[in-house]
Design a protein around this motif. Structure first.
Motif, PDB file in Angstrom:
ATOM      1  N   ILE A   1       0.830  -1.215   0.000  1.00 27.25           N
ATOM      2  CA  ILE A   1       0.000   0.000   0.000  1.00 27.25           C
ATOM      3  C   ILE A   1       0.859   1.258   0.000  1.00 27.25           C
ATOM      4  CG2 ILE A   1      -1.633   1.350   1.405  1.00 27.25           C
ATOM      5  CD1 ILE A   1      -2.929  -1.379   2.111  1.00 27.25           C
ATOM      6  N   LYS A   2       1.956   1.258   0.738  1.00 27.01           N
ATOM      7  CA  LYS A   2       2.871   2.410   0.729  1.00 27.01           C
ATOM      8  C   LYS A   2       3.475   2.604  -0.656  1.00 27.01           C
ATOM      9  CE  LYS A   2       4.167   2.574   5.580  1.00 27.01           C
ATOM     10  NZ  LYS A   2       5.232   2.411   6.571  1.00 27.01           N
ATOM     11  N   ALA A   3       3.856   1.510  -1.304  1.00 24.38           N
ATOM     12  CA  ALA A   3       4.415   1.585  -2.657  1.00 24.38           C
ATOM     13  C   ALA A   3       3.384   2.124  -3.642  1.00 24.38           C
ATOM     14  CB  ALA A   3       4.918   0.215  -3.100  1.00 24.38           C
ATOM     15  N   ILE A   4       2.144   1.684  -3.519  1.00 22.65           N
ATOM     16  CA  ILE A   4       1.069   2.182  -4.392  1.00 22.65           C
ATOM     17  C   ILE A   4       0.856   3.678  -4.161  1.00 22.65           C
ATOM     18  CG2 ILE A   4      -1.414   2.099  -4.827  1.00 22.65           C
ATOM     19  CD1 ILE A   4      -1.226  -0.945  -4.244  1.00 22.65           C
ATOM     20  N   ASN A   5       0.794   4.100  -2.903  1.00 25.77           N
ATOM     21  CA  ASN A   5       0.583   5.516  -2.586  1.00 25.77           C
ATOM     22  C   ASN A   5       1.722   6.393  -3.092  1.00 25.77           C
ATOM     23  OD1 ASN A   5      -1.942   5.293  -1.408  1.00 25.77           O
ATOM     24  ND2 ASN A   5      -1.098   4.881   0.617  1.00 25.77           N
ATOM     25  N   ASN A   6       2.957   5.889  -3.038  1.00 21.59           N
ATOM     26  CA  ASN A   6       4.099   6.649  -3.548  1.00 21.59           C
ATOM     27  C   ASN A   6       4.061   6.804  -5.061  1.00 21.59           C
ATOM     28  OD1 ASN A   6       5.313   7.119  -1.071  1.00 21.59           O
ATOM     29  ND2 ASN A   6       6.480   5.224  -1.139  1.00 21.59           N
ATOM     30  N   ASN A   7       3.358   5.911  -5.743  1.00 21.82           N
ATOM     31  CA  ASN A   7       3.311   5.916  -7.208  1.00 21.82           C
ATOM     32  C   ASN A   7       1.873   5.955  -7.724  1.00 21.82           C
ATOM     33  OD1 ASN A   7       6.287   5.320  -7.998  1.00 21.82           O
ATOM     34  ND2 ASN A   7       5.831   3.922  -6.315  1.00 21.82           N
ATOM     35  N   ARG A   8       0.978   6.580  -6.985  1.00 20.02           N
ATOM     36  CA  ARG A   8      -0.452   6.525  -7.299  1.00 20.02           C
ATOM     37  C   ARG A   8      -0.804   7.101  -8.668  1.00 20.02           C
ATOM     38  NH1 ARG A   8       0.130   9.738  -2.963  1.00 20.02           N
ATOM     39  NH2 ARG A   8      -0.128  11.954  -3.264  1.00 20.02           N
ATOM     40  N   GLU A   9      -0.054   8.065  -9.172  1.00 19.23           N
ATOM     41  CA  GLU A   9      -0.373   8.640 -10.472  1.00 19.23           C
ATOM     42  C   GLU A   9      -0.038   7.689 -11.626  1.00 19.23           C
ATOM     43  OE1 GLU A   9       3.751   9.518  -9.354  1.00 19.23           O
ATOM     44  OE2 GLU A   9       1.873   9.996  -8.333  1.00 19.23           O
ATOM     45  N   ARG A  10       0.752   6.649 -11.358  1.00 17.59           N
ATOM     46  CA  ARG A  10       1.152   5.678 -12.379  1.00 17.59           C
ATOM     47  C   ARG A  10       0.623   4.280 -12.103  1.00 17.59           C
ATOM     48  NH1 ARG A  10       6.648   5.018 -11.959  1.00 17.59           N
ATOM     49  NH2 ARG A  10       6.570   4.075 -13.984  1.00 17.59           N
ATOM     50  N   PHE A  11      -0.041   4.106 -10.982  1.00 16.07           N
ATOM     51  CA  PHE A  11      -0.514   2.787 -10.560  1.00 16.07           C
ATOM     52  C   PHE A  11      -1.601   2.272 -11.496  1.00 16.07           C
ATOM     53  CE2 PHE A  11      -3.687   0.340  -8.171  1.00 16.07           C
ATOM     54  CZ  PHE A  11      -2.909  -0.765  -7.845  1.00 16.07           C
ATOM     55  N   MET A  12      -1.472   0.995 -11.910  1.00 18.56           N
ATOM     56  CA  MET A  12      -2.434   0.377 -12.809  1.00 18.56           C
ATOM     57  C   MET A  12      -3.132  -0.834 -12.170  1.00 18.56           C
ATOM     58  SD  MET A  12      -2.070   2.412 -15.275  1.00 18.56           S
ATOM     59  CE  MET A  12      -3.091   1.684 -16.500  1.00 18.56           C
ATOM     60  N   TYR A  13      -2.367  -1.693 -11.479  1.00 20.00           N
ATOM     61  CA  TYR A  13      -2.911  -2.962 -10.990  1.00 20.00           C
ATOM     62  C   TYR A  13      -1.971  -3.510  -9.926  1.00 20.00           C
ATOM     63  CZ  TYR A  13      -4.081  -7.967 -11.081  1.00 20.00           C
ATOM     64  OH  TYR A  13      -4.420  -9.238 -10.741  1.00 20.00           O
ATOM     65  N   CYS A  14      -2.522  -4.296  -8.993  1.00 21.71           N
ATOM     66  CA  CYS A  14      -1.679  -4.999  -8.036  1.00 21.71           C
ATOM     67  C   CYS A  14      -2.291  -6.338  -7.683  1.00 21.71           C
ATOM     68  CB  CYS A  14      -1.435  -4.180  -6.776  1.00 21.71           C
ATOM     69  SG  CYS A  14      -2.836  -4.101  -5.665  1.00 21.71           S
ATOM     70  N   ASP A  15      -1.445  -7.200  -7.185  1.00 16.89           N
ATOM     71  CA  ASP A  15      -1.849  -8.490  -6.652  1.00 16.89           C
ATOM     72  C   ASP A  15      -1.167  -8.583  -5.285  1.00 16.89           C
ATOM     73  OD1 ASP A  15      -2.911 -10.992  -6.424  1.00 16.89           O
ATOM     74  OD2 ASP A  15      -2.129 -11.736  -8.312  1.00 16.89           O
ATOM     75  N   THR A  16      -1.224  -9.710  -4.637  1.00 17.44           N
ATOM     76  CA  THR A  16      -0.638  -9.819  -3.301  1.00 17.44           C
ATOM     77  C   THR A  16       0.879  -9.644  -3.299  1.00 17.44           C
ATOM     78  OG1 THR A  16      -0.554 -12.209  -3.563  1.00 17.44           O
ATOM     79  CG2 THR A  16      -2.444 -11.303  -2.395  1.00 17.44           C
ATOM     80  N   ASP A  17       1.528  -9.921  -4.425  1.00 20.66           N
ATOM     81  CA  ASP A  17       2.995  -9.860  -4.450  1.00 20.66           C
ATOM     82  C   ASP A  17       3.545  -9.081  -5.634  1.00 20.66           C
ATOM     83  OD1 ASP A  17       2.280 -11.580  -6.440  1.00 20.66           O
ATOM     84  OD2 ASP A  17       3.691 -13.151  -5.897  1.00 20.66           O
ATOM     85  N   SER A  18       2.732  -8.255  -6.272  1.00 19.94           N
ATOM     86  CA  SER A  18       3.212  -7.491  -7.424  1.00 19.94           C
ATOM     87  C   SER A  18       2.431  -6.200  -7.587  1.00 19.94           C
ATOM     88  CB  SER A  18       3.079  -8.328  -8.702  1.00 19.94           C
ATOM     89  OG  SER A  18       1.711  -8.574  -8.981  1.00 19.94           O
ATOM     90  N   MET A  19       3.044  -5.286  -8.343  1.00 15.45           N
ATOM     91  CA  MET A  19       2.423  -4.002  -8.628  1.00 15.45           C
ATOM     92  C   MET A  19       2.773  -3.630 -10.064  1.00 15.45           C
ATOM     93  SD  MET A  19       2.946  -0.425  -6.568  1.00 15.45           S
ATOM     94  CE  MET A  19       4.717  -0.506  -6.679  1.00 15.45           C
TER      95      MET A  19
END
Length: 93
Positions: free
Chosen positions: A24-42
């Motif tokens: 979640i921290k990684a997603i928030n740091n890159n939220r403008e580029r975030f497309m999809y995530c799973d339990t072990d990938s982004m």
């Protein structure tokens, strides 16, 4: 034998919670580029040079691995997506 599962439940719960917090921290740091995530990938749109707040390395423990840079994508649902590799032009489904 079933009593062993109860002993390790707090440990597995902690590990899962810690991993989710990291994701979640990684997603928030890159939220403008975030497309999809799973339990072990982004999946992030753009190049790895633009990634913020995470370490990317194939062999370093705790770092994220870069698998694909894509320029086109289709997301249908959980574990149902396709991305077009920038280098080869092939779709990764």
């Amino acid at each position: 034998m079933s009593f062993l599962l109860n002993i390790y439940l707090p440990i597995s719960t902690f590990i899962t919670s810690y991993a989710k917090e990291h994701l979640i921290k990684a997603i928030n740091n890159n939220r403008e580029r975030f497309m999809y995530c799973d339990t072990d990938s982004m999946h992030l749109f753009g190049t790895i040079e633009e990634v913020k707040g995470i370490t990317i390395h194939d062999k370093t423990y705790g770092a994220w691995k870069h698998e694909l840079t894509f320029n086109d994508f289709i997301y249908i649902g959980a574990k149902r997506y396709a991305e077009k590799d920038i280098e080869s032009g092939k779709w990764d489904i």
